[in-house]
Design an enzyme around this catalytic site. Structure first.
Site, PDB file in Angstrom:
ATOM      1  N   ARG A   1       0.830  -1.216   0.000  1.00 56.51           N
ATOM      2  CA  ARG A   1       0.000   0.000   0.000  1.00 56.51           C
ATOM      3  C   ARG A   1       0.861   1.261   0.000  1.00 56.51           C
ATOM      4  O   ARG A   1       0.575   2.221  -0.722  1.00 56.51           O
ATOM      5  CB  ARG A   1      -0.941  -0.011   1.208  1.00 56.51           C
ATOM      6  CG  ARG A   1      -1.936  -1.177   1.192  1.00 56.51           C
ATOM      7  CD  ARG A   1      -3.333  -0.715   0.794  1.00 56.51           C
ATOM      8  NE  ARG A   1      -4.199  -1.812   0.456  1.00 56.51           N
ATOM      9  CZ  ARG A   1      -5.242  -2.219   1.187  1.00 56.51           C
ATOM     10  NH1 ARG A   1      -5.524  -1.637   2.334  1.00 56.51           N
ATOM     11  NH2 ARG A   1      -5.997  -3.212   0.752  1.00 56.51           N
TER      12      ARG A   1
ATOM     13  N   CYS B   1      15.637 -22.314   1.848  1.00 58.70           N
ATOM     14  CA  CYS B   1      16.082 -22.539   0.468  1.00 58.70           C
ATOM     15  C   CYS B   1      17.595 -22.771   0.375  1.00 58.70           C
ATOM     16  O   CYS B   1      18.365 -21.842   0.102  1.00 58.70           O
ATOM     17  CB  CYS B   1      15.659 -21.349  -0.392  1.00 58.70           C
ATOM     18  SG  CYS B   1      16.063 -21.553  -2.124  1.00 58.70           S
TER      19      CYS B   1
ATOM     20  N   ASP C   1      12.338 -15.329  16.775  1.00 59.23           N
ATOM     21  CA  ASP C   1      13.517 -15.536  17.639  1.00 59.23           C
ATOM     22  C   ASP C   1      14.096 -14.236  18.219  1.00 59.23           C
ATOM     23  O   ASP C   1      14.849 -14.281  19.187  1.00 59.23           O
ATOM     24  CB  ASP C   1      14.626 -16.239  16.844  1.00 59.23           C
ATOM     25  CG  ASP C   1      14.178 -17.583  16.297  1.00 59.23           C
ATOM     26  OD1 ASP C   1      13.229 -18.149  16.864  1.00 59.23           O
ATOM     27  OD2 ASP C   1      14.775 -18.062  15.312  1.00 59.23           O
TER      28      ASP C   1
ATOM     29  N   ARG D   1       2.330 -30.644  40.277  1.00 57.89           N
ATOM     30  CA  ARG D   1       3.357 -31.266  39.456  1.00 57.89           C
ATOM     31  C   ARG D   1       4.411 -30.257  39.025  1.00 57.89           C
ATOM     32  O   ARG D   1       4.193 -29.046  39.061  1.00 57.89           O
ATOM     33  CB  ARG D   1       2.719 -31.818  38.185  1.00 57.89           C
ATOM     34  CG  ARG D   1       2.099 -33.175  38.349  1.00 57.89           C
ATOM     35  CD  ARG D   1       1.418 -33.553  37.065  1.00 57.89           C
ATOM     36  NE  ARG D   1       0.904 -34.900  37.131  1.00 57.89           N
ATOM     37  CZ  ARG D   1      -0.014 -35.374  36.319  1.00 57.89           C
ATOM     38  NH1 ARG D   1      -0.535 -34.605  35.390  1.00 57.89           N
ATOM     39  NH2 ARG D   1      -0.422 -36.620  36.418  1.00 57.89           N
TER      40      ARG D   1
ATOM     41  N   GLY E   1      13.129 -20.502  19.598  1.00 56.01           N
ATOM     42  CA  GLY E   1      14.061 -19.368  19.673  1.00 56.01           C
ATOM     43  C   GLY E   1      15.402 -19.677  19.033  1.00 56.01           C
ATOM     44  O   GLY E   1      16.324 -18.874  19.118  1.00 56.01           O
TER      45      GLY E   1
ATOM     46  N   GLY F   1       5.547 -15.894  35.475  1.00 55.09           N
ATOM     47  CA  GLY F   1       5.803 -16.210  36.888  1.00 55.09           C
ATOM     48  C   GLY F   1       6.427 -17.588  37.057  1.00 55.09           C
ATOM     49  O   GLY F   1       6.151 -18.295  38.042  1.00 55.09           O
TER      50      GLY F   1
ATOM     51  N   GLU G   1       9.287 -20.536  37.652  1.00 57.29           N
ATOM     52  CA  GLU G   1      10.249 -20.646  38.741  1.00 57.29           C
ATOM     53  C   GLU G   1      11.695 -20.653  38.253  1.00 57.29           C
ATOM     54  O   GLU G   1      12.608 -20.295  38.970  1.00 57.29           O
ATOM     55  CB  GLU G   1       9.972 -21.911  39.564  1.00 57.29           C
ATOM     56  CG  GLU G   1       8.811 -21.774  40.561  1.00 57.29           C
ATOM     57  CD  GLU G   1       7.438 -21.751  39.917  1.00 57.29           C
ATOM     58  OE1 GLU G   1       7.334 -22.074  38.731  1.00 57.29           O
ATOM     59  OE2 GLU G   1       6.469 -21.372  40.619  1.00 57.29           O
TER      60      GLU G   1
ATOM     61  N   ILE H   1       3.366 -24.048  17.339  1.00 64.20           N
ATOM     62  CA  ILE H   1       2.198 -23.271  17.803  1.00 64.20           C
ATOM     63  C   ILE H   1       2.604 -21.804  17.980  1.00 64.20           C
ATOM     64  O   ILE H   1       1.847 -20.884  17.700  1.00 64.20           O
ATOM     65  CB  ILE H   1       1.694 -23.856  19.147  1.00 64.20           C
ATOM     66  CG1 ILE H   1       1.001 -25.191  18.900  1.00 64.20           C
ATOM     67  CG2 ILE H   1       0.789 -22.881  19.871  1.00 64.20           C
ATOM     68  CD1 ILE H   1       0.675 -25.950  20.158  1.00 64.20           C
TER      69      ILE H   1
ATOM     70  N   ARG I   1       4.571 -20.065  16.319  1.00 63.02           N
ATOM     71  CA  ARG I   1       4.822 -19.297  15.093  1.00 63.02           C
ATOM     72  C   ARG I   1       3.532 -18.806  14.438  1.00 63.02           C
ATOM     73  O   ARG I   1       3.574 -17.920  13.588  1.00 63.02           O
ATOM     74  CB  ARG I   1       5.586 -20.178  14.093  1.00 63.02           C
ATOM     75  CG  ARG I   1       7.058 -20.273  14.363  1.00 63.02           C
ATOM     76  CD  ARG I   1       7.910 -19.987  13.150  1.00 63.02           C
ATOM     77  NE  ARG I   1       7.623 -20.799  12.020  1.00 63.02           N
ATOM     78  CZ  ARG I   1       8.418 -21.765  11.548  1.00 63.02           C
ATOM     79  NH1 ARG I   1       9.555 -22.044  12.168  1.00 63.02           N
ATOM     80  NH2 ARG I   1       8.106 -22.435  10.484  1.00 63.02           N
TER      81      ARG I   1
HETATM   82  O1  F6P Z   1      13.612 -19.178  13.201  1.00 67.44           O
HETATM   83  C1  F6P Z   1      12.309 -19.431  13.588  1.00 67.44           C
HETATM   84  C2  F6P Z   1      12.167 -20.821  14.119  1.00 67.44           C
HETATM   85  O2  F6P Z   1      10.814 -21.010  14.488  1.00 67.44           O
HETATM   86  C3  F6P Z   1      13.080 -21.179  15.284  1.00 67.44           C
HETATM   87  O3  F6P Z   1      12.614 -20.707  16.513  1.00 67.44           O
HETATM   88  C4  F6P Z   1      13.099 -22.683  15.194  1.00 67.44           C
HETATM   89  O4  F6P Z   1      14.283 -23.205  15.746  1.00 67.44           O
HETATM   90  C5  F6P Z   1      13.059 -22.917  13.704  1.00 67.44           C
HETATM   91  O5  F6P Z   1      12.488 -21.763  13.120  1.00 67.44           O
HETATM   92  C6  F6P Z   1      12.267 -24.132  13.290  1.00 67.44           C
HETATM   93  O6  F6P Z   1      12.389 -24.251  11.920  1.00 67.44           O
HETATM   94  P1  F6P Z   1      11.503 -25.208  11.021  1.00 67.44           P
HETATM   95  O7  F6P Z   1      10.112 -24.681  11.025  1.00 67.44           O
HETATM   96  O8  F6P Z   1      12.147 -25.157   9.688  1.00 67.44           O
HETATM   97  O9  F6P Z   1      11.581 -26.554  11.671  1.00 67.44           O
END
Ligand code: F6P
Length: 321
Positions: free
Chosen positions: A27, A75, A130, A165, A173, A188, A190, A253, A255
């Protein structure tokens, strides 16, 4: 050379807010009388000439969607000379004057190499859950991923408390402990295990046993994937303390999902900044947010290892336990 036709791609792992960023690029770019070409599947699409002209309508209704409408991919072919040469042929054939690369450090490395070899102007827009881009406060998507993980931790706490538990929760990350630290503090929790700091499981178990004697039965320990596997840690804790411990891997989840307001506004403002950079003839740089200001930095600097200041966070987590 005046920039008239720009290509935009999303590469590497998707991050919530990438779509908001694409919308911003399209845009704002159209507003500046640019033609915007969407490159599908990241560098793979540039190699294989998978392109799509993006008009105003093409980015309608995507601001709130996770993932990326342009698709993304890892890629390995782009790391080869042959792959890059083919990508350059696509750029030439389609008269693309410059590229906007929305992604993380791997994508920025690729953009930097591509510019060095073929002189195609490239600007990076940092998007990765990350938050491992050097020189800036936060990448697009990190805030959403943290909130998603936090929601899961809050849910886990309900059952951890009720069933008394111990839980070890592994978060994404890659080599960074950023997501883990934020989630551990805000949730929170530990304890936290991150790649930036040595951990001593015996000490953690000692704390658990001591707490147990005081009547504290439930614990949540966040483990960054780059530091430890939740399953291994949970088994060891059970072995050392004889207390029932469960492992959870939050995985992909984190992402997905609707980008937070912060991820969206960051994406939209960085999209505008990146288009302006191209119009001003800049290249081989990334834009980002630092101390509440939009900054520009060399891609070479952006891909250097980001140093996380972790002590303050870790100490606070300990004090508050
Ligand atoms: O770089 C983003 C990320 O989600 C990382 O946190 C993780 O280690 C990696 O990509 C997982 O990559 P893929 O989805 O290719 O398994």
């Amino acid at each position: 050379m005046a920039v008239k036709r720009i290509g935009v791609l999303t590469a590497g792992g998707d991050a919530p807010g990438m779509n908001s960023c694409i919308r911003g690029v399209v845009r704002y770019g159209l507003n500046k009388k640019l033609e915007v070409i969407g490159i599908l599947r990241g560098w793979y699409g540039l190699i294989n000439e998978e392109l799509k002209l993006l008009d105003h309508r093409a980015v309608s209704g995507i601001i709130n969607l996770g993932g990326t409408i342009l698709k993304t991919a890892r890629c390995p072919e782009f790391r080869t000379e042959e792959g890059r040469e083919r990508a350059f042929q696509t750029v030439k054939k389609n008269a693309i004057d410059a590229l906007l690369v929305i992604g993380g450090d791997g994508s920025f490395r690729a953009a930097h190499e591509f510019y060095k070899k073929y002189n195609v102007p490239c600007i990076g827009i940092p998007a990765s859950i990350d938050n491992d881009i050097n020189g800036i406060d936060e990448t697009i998507g990190a805030d959403t991923a943290i909130n998603t993980a936090l929601l899961a931790i809050d849910n886990i706490r309900d059952t951890a408390t009720s069933m008394e538990r111990i839980f070890v929760v592994e978060v994404m990350g890659r080599n960074s402990g950023y997501v883990a630290l934020q989630v551990a503090l805000a949730g929170g929790c530990e304890d936290v295990i991150i790649p930036e700091r040595e951990f001593n499981l015996e000490n953690i178990c000692h704390g658990i046993v001591e707490g147990n004697l005081r009547g504290k039965i439930s614990w949540i320990i966040v483990a960054a994937e780059g530091a430890a596997k939740a399953e291994d840690i949970a088994k060891k804790i059970t072995g050392m303390t004889s207390l029932e411990t469960r492992a959870i891997v939050l995985g992909h989840i984190q992402r997905g999902g609707r980008p937070t307001a912060f991820s969206r506004t960051l994406a939209l403002t960085l999209a505008q900044a990146a288009v302006d950079c191209l119009l001003n003839g800049k290249t081989d740089i990334a834009v980002g947010l630092k101390d509440s200001k939009i900054v520009e930095m060399d891609l070479e600097f952006a891909i250097k290892k980001k140093e996380l200041k972790v002590d303050k966070f870790c100490n606070l987590i300990k004090v508050l336990t």
